[in-house]
Design a protein around this motif. Structure first.
Motif, short mmCIF file in Angstrom:
data_model
loop_
_atom_site.label_atom_id
_atom_site.label_comp_id
_atom_site.label_asym_id
_atom_site.label_seq_id
_atom_site.Cartn_x
_atom_site.Cartn_y
_atom_site.Cartn_z
N TYR A 32 163.36 90.25 91.50
CA TYR A 32 163.11 88.92 92.01
C TYR A 32 164.27 88.53 92.94
O TYR A 32 165.34 89.12 92.89
N GLY A 91 167.42 90.90 91.53
CA GLY A 91 167.43 91.62 90.27
C GLY A 91 166.22 91.29 89.42
O GLY A 91 165.49 90.34 89.72
N GLU A 92 166.04 92.07 88.38
CA GLU A 92 164.94 91.81 87.46
C GLU A 92 165.19 90.50 86.73
O GLU A 92 166.32 90.05 86.59
N ASP A 93 164.14 89.88 86.27
CA ASP A 93 164.27 88.63 85.53
C ASP A 93 163.69 88.82 84.14
O ASP A 93 162.83 88.06 83.69
N ASP B 97 165.13 82.08 78.39
CA ASP B 97 164.38 83.33 78.36
C ASP B 97 164.20 83.94 79.74
O ASP B 97 163.48 84.91 79.91
N MET B 98 164.86 83.36 80.75
CA MET B 98 164.82 83.90 82.10
C MET B 98 166.25 84.14 82.55
O MET B 98 166.96 83.21 82.93
N PRO B 99 166.69 85.40 82.49
CA PRO B 99 168.11 85.69 82.80
C PRO B 99 168.54 85.24 84.20
O PRO B 99 169.72 84.98 84.41
N ASN B 100 167.61 85.17 85.14
CA ASN B 100 167.99 84.77 86.49
C ASN B 100 168.18 83.27 86.64
O ASN B 100 168.70 82.81 87.65
#
Lengths: 111, 113
Positions: A32, A91-93, B97-100
């Protein structure tokens, strides 16, 4: 992790639309694109995230072309308070994915 | 909703002294991060916790830095002994729950003289 390239700095005037482009040629299928904003003496703040096409929220729009090798953060009608550093991250989310910050783009908005 | 709390906001110490930073994440956020931000650079991840377990500490200088997250809530980051190059802002962040999508605290500005 895909590497990102963005301008070191940009200048604008109040009321103008600002577009900050980020290059990420090696973006992976599961990645993402995420943008953060950081004011002086504060921690970064999540602005927007997208996977493809266009995403819009109350703060900004994010344009992502079909090949996803770049993205553009668009700030409509900036004000002095939009002066900040803007970070583009890829990066992945999911799971235990982590964010890797570059140096970002320092946006200076003048009267 | 209260944000991520950090203390102290500022700390000045001499080299070879020790220092500790405290972080209280947003309630319910299982993941907690510590970053180091040197002036003019973006934040660099030092350590990531999932509840009270370490997920990633690959960039933590383990000879002098340590961190813990007892009971999966608050966390402390310690430096012992400090070096001049440790002068930086230490940021704590948490995510649900969303690392970004991480929520950052105001940071602790450390000056080592």
């Amino acid at each position: 992790l895909a590497k990102t390239t963005q301008p070191i700095s940009m200048d604008s005037y109040e009321g103008q639309e600002v577009n900050i482009t980020c290059s990420h040629n090696n973006i992976a299928t599961n990645d993402y694109i995420t943008w953060y904003q950081q004011f002086p003496s504060q921690g970064p703040r999540f602005i927007i995230q997208g996977y493809k096409t266009k995403v819009t929220n109350e703060v900004a729009s994010l344009f992502i072309p079909a090949d996803r090798k770049s993205s553009t953060l668009s700030l409509p009608r900036v004000s002095l308070s939009d002066t900040a550093v803007y970070y583009c991250l890829v990066g992945e989310d999911s799971g235990y994915s982590t964010l890797t910050f570059g140096k970002g783009t320092m946006l200076l908005v003048s009267p | 909703e209260a944000g991520v709390a950090q203390s102290p906001r500022y700390k000045i110490i001499e080299k070879r002294q020790s220092v500790a930073f405290w972080c209280n994440p947003i309630s319910g956020h299982a993941t907690l991060y510590w970053y180091q931000q040197i002036l003019g650079q973006g934040p660099k991840l030092l350590i990531q916790f999932q509840n009270n377990g370490v997920v990633d500490d690959s960039q933590l200088p383990k000879d002098r830095f340590s961190a813990e997250r007892l009971k999966g809530v608050d966390s402390t980051l310690k430096i012992q002994p400090a070096k001049l190059e440790d002068s930086a802002v230490y940021l704590c962040a948490s995510s649900l729950d969303m690392p970004n999508e991480q929520y950052f605290g105001p940071g602790t500005r450390l000056t080592v003289t």
